[in-house]
Design a protein around this motif. Structure first.
Motif, PDB file in Angstrom:
ATOM      1  N   PHE A 188       0.820  -0.872   0.156  1.00  0.00           N
ATOM      2  CA  PHE A 188      -0.063   0.168  -0.255  1.00  0.00           C
ATOM      3  C   PHE A 188       1.044   1.121  -0.074  1.00  0.00           C
ATOM      4  O   PHE A 188       0.704   2.189  -0.726  1.00  0.00           O
ATOM      5  CB  PHE A 188      -0.813  -0.152   0.940  1.00  0.00           C
ATOM      6  CG  PHE A 188      -1.452   1.499   1.163  1.00  0.00           C
ATOM      7  CD1 PHE A 188      -2.970   0.773   1.081  1.00  0.00           C
ATOM      8  CD2 PHE A 188      -1.830   1.946   2.138  1.00  0.00           C
ATOM      9  CE1 PHE A 188      -3.518   2.050   0.814  1.00  0.00           C
ATOM     10  CE2 PHE A 188      -2.706   3.116   2.222  1.00  0.00           C
ATOM     11  CZ  PHE A 188      -3.197   3.499   1.430  1.00  0.00           C
ATOM     12  N   VAL A 189       1.787   1.306   0.603  1.00  0.00           N
ATOM     13  CA  VAL A 189       2.682   2.274   0.647  1.00  0.00           C
ATOM     14  C   VAL A 189       3.650   3.072   0.118  1.00  0.00           C
ATOM     15  O   VAL A 189       4.081   3.937  -0.713  1.00  0.00           O
ATOM     16  CB  VAL A 189       4.132   1.817   2.036  1.00  0.00           C
ATOM     17  CG1 VAL A 189       4.895   3.549   2.009  1.00  0.00           C
ATOM     18  CG2 VAL A 189       2.882   2.210   3.520  1.00  0.00           C
ATOM     19  N   ALA A 190       4.175   1.507  -1.111  1.00  0.00           N
ATOM     20  CA  ALA A 190       4.661   1.088  -2.059  1.00  0.00           C
ATOM     21  C   ALA A 190       4.160   1.977  -3.479  1.00  0.00           C
ATOM     22  O   ALA A 190       4.312   2.785  -3.942  1.00  0.00           O
ATOM     23  CB  ALA A 190       5.056   0.455  -3.063  1.00  0.00           C
ATOM     24  N   ILE A 352     -10.096  -7.640  -8.182  1.00  0.00           N
ATOM     25  CA  ILE A 352     -10.114  -6.053  -8.398  1.00  0.00           C
ATOM     26  C   ILE A 352     -10.739  -5.339  -7.429  1.00  0.00           C
ATOM     27  O   ILE A 352     -10.711  -3.891  -7.095  1.00  0.00           O
ATOM     28  CB  ILE A 352     -11.533  -6.106  -8.747  1.00  0.00           C
ATOM     29  CG1 ILE A 352     -12.403  -6.128  -8.687  1.00  0.00           C
ATOM     30  CG2 ILE A 352     -11.225  -6.454 -10.820  1.00  0.00           C
ATOM     31  CD1 ILE A 352     -13.714  -6.787  -9.817  1.00  0.00           C
ATOM     32  N   PHE A 353     -10.917  -5.789  -5.992  1.00  0.00           N
ATOM     33  CA  PHE A 353     -11.828  -5.398  -4.695  1.00  0.00           C
ATOM     34  C   PHE A 353     -10.324  -4.691  -3.702  1.00  0.00           C
ATOM     35  O   PHE A 353     -10.245  -4.241  -2.638  1.00  0.00           O
ATOM     36  CB  PHE A 353     -12.162  -5.552  -4.162  1.00  0.00           C
ATOM     37  CG  PHE A 353     -13.134  -5.982  -4.869  1.00  0.00           C
ATOM     38  CD1 PHE A 353     -14.063  -4.651  -4.686  1.00  0.00           C
ATOM     39  CD2 PHE A 353     -13.999  -7.046  -5.215  1.00  0.00           C
ATOM     40  CE1 PHE A 353     -15.951  -5.099  -5.381  1.00  0.00           C
ATOM     41  CE2 PHE A 353     -15.339  -6.564  -5.818  1.00  0.00           C
ATOM     42  CZ  PHE A 353     -16.317  -5.859  -5.489  1.00  0.00           C
ATOM     43  N   GLU A 354      -9.464  -4.640  -4.247  1.00  0.00           N
ATOM     44  CA  GLU A 354      -7.815  -4.574  -3.556  1.00  0.00           C
ATOM     45  C   GLU A 354      -7.496  -3.525  -3.903  1.00  0.00           C
ATOM     46  O   GLU A 354      -8.096  -2.726  -4.926  1.00  0.00           O
ATOM     47  CB  GLU A 354      -6.301  -6.230  -3.785  1.00  0.00           C
ATOM     48  CG  GLU A 354      -6.776  -7.240  -3.226  1.00  0.00           C
ATOM     49  CD  GLU A 354      -5.615  -8.104  -3.738  1.00  0.00           C
ATOM     50  OE1 GLU A 354      -4.549  -7.615  -4.164  1.00  0.00           O
ATOM     51  OE2 GLU A 354      -5.930  -9.363  -3.506  1.00  0.00           O
ATOM     52  N   GLU A 368      -8.205   7.976 -16.170  1.00  0.00           N
ATOM     53  CA  GLU A 368      -8.116   8.760 -14.316  1.00  0.00           C
ATOM     54  C   GLU A 368      -8.431   7.813 -13.194  1.00  0.00           C
ATOM     55  O   GLU A 368      -9.736   7.064 -13.686  1.00  0.00           O
ATOM     56  CB  GLU A 368      -9.261  10.612 -14.621  1.00  0.00           C
ATOM     57  CG  GLU A 368      -8.458  11.367 -15.240  1.00  0.00           C
ATOM     58  CD  GLU A 368      -8.923  12.524 -15.784  1.00  0.00           C
ATOM     59  OE1 GLU A 368      -9.671  12.333 -14.827  1.00  0.00           O
ATOM     60  OE2 GLU A 368      -9.016  13.892 -16.774  1.00  0.00           O
ATOM     61  N   GLY A 369      -8.004   7.777 -12.290  1.00  0.00           N
ATOM     62  CA  GLY A 369      -8.504   7.120 -11.630  1.00  0.00           C
ATOM     63  C   GLY A 369      -7.612   6.826  -9.803  1.00  0.00           C
ATOM     64  O   GLY A 369      -5.995   7.060 -10.511  1.00  0.00           O
ATOM     65  N   THR A 370      -8.122   6.627  -8.829  1.00  0.00           N
ATOM     66  CA  THR A 370      -6.362   6.349  -7.595  1.00  0.00           C
ATOM     67  C   THR A 370      -6.110   4.901  -7.456  1.00  0.00           C
ATOM     68  O   THR A 370      -5.694   4.571  -7.094  1.00  0.00           O
ATOM     69  CB  THR A 370      -7.338   6.959  -6.501  1.00  0.00           C
ATOM     70  OG1 THR A 370      -7.836   6.172  -6.491  1.00  0.00           O
ATOM     71  CG2 THR A 370      -7.573   7.992  -6.777  1.00  0.00           C
ATOM     72  N   GLY A 371      -6.969   3.898  -8.211  1.00  0.00           N
ATOM     73  CA  GLY A 371      -7.381   2.780  -8.110  1.00  0.00           C
ATOM     74  C   GLY A 371      -7.760   2.419  -6.368  1.00  0.00           C
ATOM     75  O   GLY A 371      -7.464   0.756  -6.388  1.00  0.00           O
ATOM     76  N   LEU A 372      -8.685   3.370  -5.966  1.00  0.00           N
ATOM     77  CA  LEU A 372      -8.962   3.243  -5.057  1.00  0.00           C
ATOM     78  C   LEU A 372     -10.500   2.646  -4.551  1.00  0.00           C
ATOM     79  O   LEU A 372     -11.447   2.679  -3.810  1.00  0.00           O
ATOM     80  CB  LEU A 372      -8.006   3.880  -3.647  1.00  0.00           C
ATOM     81  CG  LEU A 372      -6.978   4.040  -3.199  1.00  0.00           C
ATOM     82  CD1 LEU A 372      -6.430   5.480  -2.170  1.00  0.00           C
ATOM     83  CD2 LEU A 372      -6.048   3.271  -2.868  1.00  0.00           C
ATOM     84  N   GLY A 373     -11.336   2.924  -5.865  1.00  0.00           N
ATOM     85  CA  GLY A 373     -12.474   2.930  -5.634  1.00  0.00           C
ATOM     86  C   GLY A 373     -13.245   1.763  -5.254  1.00  0.00           C
ATOM     87  O   GLY A 373     -13.979   2.025  -4.224  1.00  0.00           O
ATOM     88  N   LEU A 374     -13.188   0.733  -5.771  1.00  0.00           N
ATOM     89  CA  LEU A 374     -14.078  -0.410  -5.599  1.00  0.00           C
ATOM     90  C   LEU A 374     -13.070  -0.952  -3.891  1.00  0.00           C
ATOM     91  O   LEU A 374     -14.141  -1.517  -3.595  1.00  0.00           O
ATOM     92  CB  LEU A 374     -13.212  -1.540  -6.953  1.00  0.00           C
ATOM     93  CG  LEU A 374     -13.606  -1.062  -8.047  1.00  0.00           C
ATOM     94  CD1 LEU A 374     -13.215  -2.648  -8.728  1.00  0.00           C
ATOM     95  CD2 LEU A 374     -15.073  -1.614  -7.863  1.00  0.00           C
TER      96      LEU A 374
END
Length: 406
Positions: A188-190, A352-354, A368-374
């Motif tokens: 997560f940090v990386a 996909i929820f990770e 566009e997106g942060t990869g955190l939505g799901l």
């Protein structure tokens, strides 16, 4: 680090087990010691009583008790006048033993003769002056106690050895989620660092271009400034999502639960997406015929729908279709979001929820997106005690089904 932690957990468990075993061994030993002592005292009481009445049955008592015993009757001066049939030593050698018992101020106690210990009970005769003194050999009792202590000690050592391996096994089991959480935190940090580095680099480059052309007007450099503003918005969104998940992990993210019309809330969300759908020439349909009140956090449910609809529109090409429907099934409200987009391979559906998980890294860089939505959507659903299922076929589209208990 994990090896040291596992060893520490193992040693703590073994230490606790060793303490419990020690307490068990000591407790069992002292309980048995008291019971054996009480049996000896009862035996001496019986023999003294029967000896005083002249009705001692040596055979019966020897069969009943393992301890070696005998009794002696004396006059008031200590001279032996009568004795039991079974004596451990000749009668003249027992005189010192009798003298010690007679001279003892207590009616019962322990005396030694020729390195052998005896417990005695001294009872005055009722009909004539004198005493009846009952002796019980303590060697048999001590031998039983020694064997008991040895058995308990060996059993304790065996249990301690087994507890060590059992503790290692349990420590490994306990360490598994810790290792997983640690690895997820590291990833997560990386990933967060990587996601933040990209917009920061873009902002830095664009601002350096603006600074390098200090003689030009703001209007002439609006391209670089717009790029910086866009990346700042993206970075702000990423920070907000990270803060949301951090609060969720620490259970500081609260819900404002209340009754609200679910179909109205969904209609408001889908109305806000219609301009975007028209711009991309995507058909946006909804079926919200089911009515009724739902108890939950209205803003979070809207956020959930925004995430699912936003993803559906992002990955649906022009001419495609995105649909939203609401149905009531008894105590469940079922929300379905489906699209005719690119779809997701089966190998990716479970992941996909990770957080920051990307199905296609090349495609995600263009979207566009942060990869955190799901990940946020999953938390919202679980916080409402619901569940989400996803099905997808590459090239045909994806369907998300959210079941929320009313």
């Amino acid at each position: 680090m994990f090896r040291e932690l596992r060893l520490k957990l193992t040693l703590i468990n073994v230490g606790v087990m060793a303490l419990l075993l020690l307490l068990f061994i000591i407790g069992t030993f002292f309980v048995m010691q008291v019971q054996i002592f009480n049996q000896s005292q009862q035996l001496m009481q019986i023999i003294a009583s029967e000896a005083g009445s002249g009705s001692v049955n040596n055979t019966r008592e020897h069969d009943k008790h393992l301890a070696k015993y005998f009794y002696l009757k004396t006059d008031e001066s200590g001279k032996i006048t009568e004795n039991s049939s079974a004596l451990p030593l000749p009668l003249d050698q027992l005189t010192p033993l009798v003298e010690k018992a007679i001279n003892s101020p207590n009616p019962k106690g322990e005396v030694e003769l020729h390195d052998e210990a005896y417990t005695f009970l001294k009872v005055p005769l009722k009909q004539t002056p004198g005493f009846v003194i009952t002796f019980v050999d303590l060697e048999r009792d001590r031998e039983i106690l020694r064997e008991l202590l040895l058995t308990l000690s060996v059993g304790g050592l065996v249990c301690l050895g087994l507890s060590y391996y059992g503790s290692r096994f349990m420590a490994d089991r306990a360490m598994a989620p810790i290792k997983s959480s640690w690895q997820r935190q590291q990833d997560f940090v990386a990933d967060a660092s990587h996601e933040l580095r990209t917009p920061l680099t873009v902002v830095q480059v664009n601002l350096e271009l603006v600074k390098g052309n200090s003689d030009e007007t703001v209007a002439s450099q609006s391209k670089w400034l717009d790029n910086s503003l866009l990346e700042m918005k993206r970075m702000s969104k990423l920070v907000d999502d990270l803060l949301f998940l951090a609060r969720a992990d620490s259970q500081q993210q609260t819900l404002e639960m209340k009754q609200f019309p679910l179909n109205t809330a969904l209609r408001e969300v889908i109305e806000s997406f219609k301009p975007l759908a028209e711009t991309h020439e995507i058909l946006l349909e909804c079926s919200l015929n089911s009515e009724g009140m739902y108890y939950g956090d209205e803003n979070r449910i809207k956020q959930l729908m925004v995430i699912l609809l936003d993803n559906a529109l992002k990955y649906t090409p022009s001419g495609g279709q995105v649909s939203l429907s609401l149905q009531n099934w008894g105590t469940l409200a079922e929300i379905t979001v489906s699209d005719t987009g690119e779809g997701i391979d089966q190998e990716h559906l479970a992941k996909i929820f990770e957080r920051f998980y990307r199905v296609d890294q090349a495609r995600s860089q263009q979207t566009e997106g942060t990869g955190l939505g799901l990940a946020i959507a999953d938390w919202i659903i679980r916080s409402h005690h619901g569940r989400i299922k996803v099905s997808s076929s590459p090239g045909k589209g994806t369907t998300f089904v959210v079941s929320l208990p009313k």
